[in-house]
Enzyme design. Structure first.
Site, PDB file in Angstrom:
ATOM      1  N   ALA A   1      -9.059   1.314   4.539  1.00  0.00           N
ATOM      2  CA  ALA A   1      -8.701   2.725   4.331  1.00  0.00           C
ATOM      3  C   ALA A   1      -7.636   2.895   3.251  1.00  0.00           C
ATOM      4  O   ALA A   1      -7.050   1.930   2.762  1.00  0.00           O
ATOM      5  CB  ALA A   1      -8.238   3.331   5.643  1.00  0.00           C
ATOM      6  N   HIS A   2      -7.360   4.142   2.939  1.00  0.00           N
ATOM      7  CA  HIS A   2      -6.477   4.487   1.819  1.00  0.00           C
ATOM      8  C   HIS A   2      -5.051   3.978   2.011  1.00  0.00           C
ATOM      9  O   HIS A   2      -4.444   4.165   3.042  1.00  0.00           O
ATOM     10  CB  HIS A   2      -6.465   5.989   1.530  1.00  0.00           C
ATOM     11  CG  HIS A   2      -6.214   6.879   2.687  1.00  0.00           C
ATOM     12  ND1 HIS A   2      -6.030   8.235   2.529  1.00  0.00           N
ATOM     13  CD2 HIS A   2      -6.110   6.639   4.020  1.00  0.00           C
ATOM     14  CE1 HIS A   2      -5.832   8.777   3.705  1.00  0.00           C
ATOM     15  NE2 HIS A   2      -5.882   7.853   4.614  1.00  0.00           N
ATOM     16  N   GLY A   3      -4.565   3.342   0.974  1.00  0.00           N
ATOM     17  CA  GLY A   3      -3.185   2.884   0.991  1.00  0.00           C
ATOM     18  C   GLY A   3      -2.962   1.598   1.760  1.00  0.00           C
ATOM     19  O   GLY A   3      -1.830   1.119   1.835  1.00  0.00           O
TER      20      GLY A   3
END
Lengths: 339, 339, 339
Positions: free
Chosen positions: A237-239
Site C-alpha cells: 500500500a501507499h507509503g
C-alpha cells in the site's frame, strides 16, 4: 546442455564423488529425473527419494549419503542448483529483441543502448529506459518514469507515471507499479479522493511476480528495498517501505506507511496493518495478521500475531479445551456447585 | 504550486495561526517535510512528530498545539489536505489526450465529446464512451458496453461485453469488469459451466483499484453502488451487490449473491460468504470471515466473525488458556481427582 | 429466446407441470424475474421466494411445490438451468472473429482452422493455436507455447513461453500462465534467483478466472488437471499439481510442489503449504490453512486445519472460555486457593 559431472563440479565449485565422466544433459526433481538429468536434495522431506531416483548425478551437501551414484558435493546445494539452471535457462528461454514497429515510443522518451521494446508496448513522454533492458510486448511505461538497466519487464506490466525502477529489476506479467493508494477523506456522506501525488521507488535487484501491485504514496515514496523478492498477488500500500532483501510471499498485504526492516520474511496470505515498524530479520508465519510493531528477529504467528511459540501453545490448548470444559462441568457437579 | 499560508487557508476554508505570509511549494509527511512543504496531522500516532518536523506550515484541527509554526486550522484536516493535493496533482500528473492512431475503435462504437483513446486501446462494436473520459493505452471495452463521462480508465483494464460503468468512475490498472462468475453444475463426474449471461453495473463515483475483479452475474446484475471505493486485488463475485459509499480494502472477497448495505467497511483480507445480507454501516475487521447475516452497524471480527468485543475477549482468554490448563491440572491433583 | 414451457422441458429432459403453452423469453433470479422469465430454485434458502416470485415458469426438482405456476421438473435443476442459459448466452454474447490486422503473429507460429486473433494480440515464434480458438484482443502467447482447440482466451491474458494449454480451456481476463516460480537461494547476504526452467500444463476443459496466476515449475511441470475450475485471484505456485475436476475458489494460494488429488474443493482464501499431498474429494473450508498431508475425503477447517467437526467444537468452546475463566476464578476463591 551437455556437461560431465566433473565439469558441473568445476562450474559450481564442488567436489566429485563417484564417476565424474557421466554426462548430464538436463535437470529435474528426484522423482522425475532420468539418467541424463542432474537432480538435487534441498528439502530433507525428500531424502527417501535418494534411493529411488533415476537421476544420473546428484547435487548435495557433504553430509548426504549418495551411495554409488555420481555426485557433486557443495556447501549450498540450492546455490549450485541455481548456477546449473542458469545454463539451461539461457538455452531454453527465447526473448524478444529489437524495437518492434508497433511499439509506441514518445519522441521525448530516452532509450539506452540495446533496449528491447516489444510489440504494442507504449513508452510515454519523459520516460527513460536503461541499457539492455527488455520490455516485452504490451508493457506500459508512464510519463516521466525511469526504468533502469538490465531489467526484464514482462507482458501486461503497467508502470505508471513519475515512478522509478532500478537496475536488474524483474517484473513478472501483470504487475502494476504506481497505482493510486487507497486514500479518501470522509465527509458530507461521501468519500472524497485524496490525490496520490507521491511516487514509487523500486530499488536494484528487486523481483516482483505476477499480478502484484505496488501503490504510489499519497505524498513521498512507496519503496521496495534492494534485493527484495515479492511473490504473486501481493499488495503493497501507499507509503509503505519494504527493506532490503526481504521475501514477501503470495497474497500478502502490507498496509499504508508501514516500514519493514531488512531480511524480513512475510509468508503467504499475511496481513500487516498500517503505520507499523517491523524489525530486521523478522519472520511472520502464513495467514498471520500483524497489528503491532515488532522488534528485530521476531518470529510470530496468528491473528493478532504473537510469538510463534506462544501461539502454538494456545493452539494446542484450544484443541484440548472441549475436554477441559467437560471435566470442569463434572467437577462442578461433583462439588455440588451450580453453574 | 506556490501559495502563502493565507492563500491555503482561504482555499480550504480554514483560519491562520502564526505567520500567514510563509510560502509553501509542496506537501509531505511530517517526517519528510522541508520548510517549503505543507504537512498535516491525521493519525494521532504521529503527534510527537509535530515537535521534530521541518514543515513550513501545518494543516491541523483546532485542538492540536502547533507552537510558533504557521498553521491552517480546519474542521477536517484530511479533507483540506485532499484539496491541497488536488492542486499538486493537476500540476504533476500528465495524462494522454486525443485519439491515438493505433487505437482500434469499431465503426459502431459511440464516443462523446473530448474523449481520449490511448494507444492500442480497443473499443468494440456497440460500445459507448461518455464525454471527457480518458481511456489510457491498452484498455479493452467490450461489445455493447457503456462507459460514462469523466472517467479515468488506466492501462490494462478490461471491461467485458454488455456491462455498464457510470460517470466519474476510476478504474486503476489491471481491473477486470465482467469476467464470468464462478458457476458450475456438477454431474456425471464433471463440472458443467453455467453460462454467465448477466451483467455488471458500476455506479457513479466509484473507484476500483489495481488488479481487482468484478464478476458478471449468472443472470441479473452484479452492482457496485454509488461512491463506493474498492482497493487492490479485491474479488466481487457474481450477483453480489455492494451498497453506496462502502470501503472494501485489499485482498477481500465477497461471494456470490451477497448484498452489502450502504457505508459498509470491509477491512483487508476479509471474506464474506455467499447469499448473505450485511446491514448498513457495518464494519468487518481485517482477516475476518463472515458466515451469517449482520444487522446494521455491526462491528465484527474473527472467523467465523462475531461482535468484536466478544472476539477480543475470547482472544484474551485464549492467551491465558495454557496457564488455566496448568492450574486446572494442579487443582485436580490436589483434589485427588484423576484425569 | 422465445420458447414455450413444453419446449424448455423437451430441451432439458424434464416434465411439465401446469400450463406448458406459456412463452418464456428470458431467465432471472426468483426476486427479479418477470412473467416472461424462467427462474429456478437451487439454494433452499430462497424457497420462500417461490410464493412471491413473478416468474412465468420455474425449473425445480420433483419435491418442490410450485402451486399453480407452470414448472419444468428435472432431476438436477442447476444442470437444466445451465442448458437454458447456454441458449441465452449464444444469443447475447458477441465475440470477435477473424485475424485482426493489428495482431502481430510471428511467421513461425502455426494457426489452426478458424482461429480468431484479436486486435493487438501477439503470438511469438514457435507458438501454435488450435482450431476454432478465440484469442481476444491484447493476448500474449509466448515463444513455443501450444494453445489447443476450441479455447476462449480473454483480453489481457499472458501465456508465457514453452507452456501448454489444452482444448476447450477458458482463460478469463488478466490470467497469467507461466510466470516464474518464487525460487531463490540465500547466501552472502542476498537472494540469488533460481531460474525457473520448467513449464506449465493446463489440461483440457479447465477454466481459470480473472487475474489468477499459474507459475511455471523450477524444473518439471506445474499441472492443472482436466476439468478443474479456478476462480479469480488464485495463486498456484511452481511445481504444484492440481488434480482433475477440482474447484479452487477465489484468493486461494497453493504453495510449491503440493499435489492435490481429484475432485478436491478449496473454498475461498484457503492456503495450502508446500510439498503436501491432499487426497481425492477433500474439502477445505474457507480461510483455512493446510499444513499437513490430508487423506482422501477429508473435510477440514481452521489454521492449522483440522477435521471440521473438531474445529467447530473448539470454536464453540472458545466462545464459552471467558465465562469458564470467571467460574474457575470463583471456584478457586471459594476453595481459598490462590492464583
Amino acid at each position: 546442455m551437455r556437461l560431465t559431472v566433473f565439469e558441473i563440479a568445476s562450474l559450481v565449485g564442488g567436489t566429485v564423488r563417484g564417476d565424474g565422466a557421466v554426462v548430464i544433459e538436463g535437470a529435474a526433481g528426484l522423482a522425475e529425473a532420468t539418467p541424463r538429468d542432474l537432480s538435487f536434495l534441498s528439502n530433507p522431506k525428500y531424502k527417501a527419494q535418494l534411493q529411488s531416483t533415476r537421476a544420473g548425478a546428484l547435487l548435495v551437501a557433504a553430509d548426504v549419503d549418495t551411495g554409488a551414484r555420481p555426485a557433486v558435493v557443495v556447501k549450498t546445494p540450492s546455490d549450485a542448483w541455481a548456477a546449473v539452471l542458469e545454463i539451461l535457462d539461457k538455452e531454453r528461454t527465447r526473448r524478444p529483441s529489437g524495437v518492434h514497429p508497433t511499439a509506441v515510443i514518445a519522441p521525448g522518451a530516452k532509450l539506452g543502448a540495446n533496449v528491447t521494446v516489444g510489440a504494442h508496448t507504449v513508452i510515454e513522454d519523459g520516460a527513460s529506459v536503461g541499457d539492455n533492458t527488455i520490455l516485452y510486448p504490451r508493457v506500459y511505461v508512464g510519463f516521466g518514469t525511469a526504468v533502469g538497466a538490465d531489467c526484464l519487464i514482462y507482458p501486461g506490466v503497467t508502470i505508471r507515471e513519475r515512478t522509478t525502477v532500478g537496475n536488474r529489476v524483474i517484473l513478472q506479467p501483470g504487475v502494476v507499479v504506481g497505482g493510486d493508494g487507497f486514500g479518501f477523506s470522509f465527509g458530507a456522506g461521501s468519500h472524497r479522493k485524496i490525490p496520490q501525488v507521491g511516487t514509487v521507488v523500486i530499488e536494484d535487484d528487486v523481483e516482483i511476480q505476477a499480478n502484484s501491485t505496488i501503490d504510489r504514496a499519497a505524498v513521498g515514496v512507496t519503496r521496495i528495498g534492494r534485493g527484495t523478492k515479492i511473490d504473486n498477488l501481493v499488495q503493497i500500500a501507499h507509503g509503505a517501505e519494504i527493506g532490503a532483501h526481504c521475501l514477501v510471499v503470495a497474497l500478502t498485504g502490507v498496509a499504508g506507511s508501514t516500514k519493514l526492516g531488512n531480511y524480513v520474511t512475510l509468508a503467504a496470505q499475511v496481513g500487516v496493518a498500517g503505520h507499523l515498524k517491523i524489525g530486521d530479520q523478522t519472520i511472520v508465519a502464513a495467514q498471520s495478521g500483524v497489528s503491532h510493531d515488532l522488534p528485530p528477529k521476531s518470529v510470530v504467528f496468528g491473528t493478532p500475531a504473537q510469538p510463534i511459540k506462544d501461539e502454538m501453545k494456545c493452539h494446542a490448548a484450544l484443541r484440548q479445551l472441549p475436554k477441559l470444559m467437560e471435566e470442569f462441568r463434572a467437577l462442578k457437579k461433583k462439588m455440588g456447585w451450580g453453574s
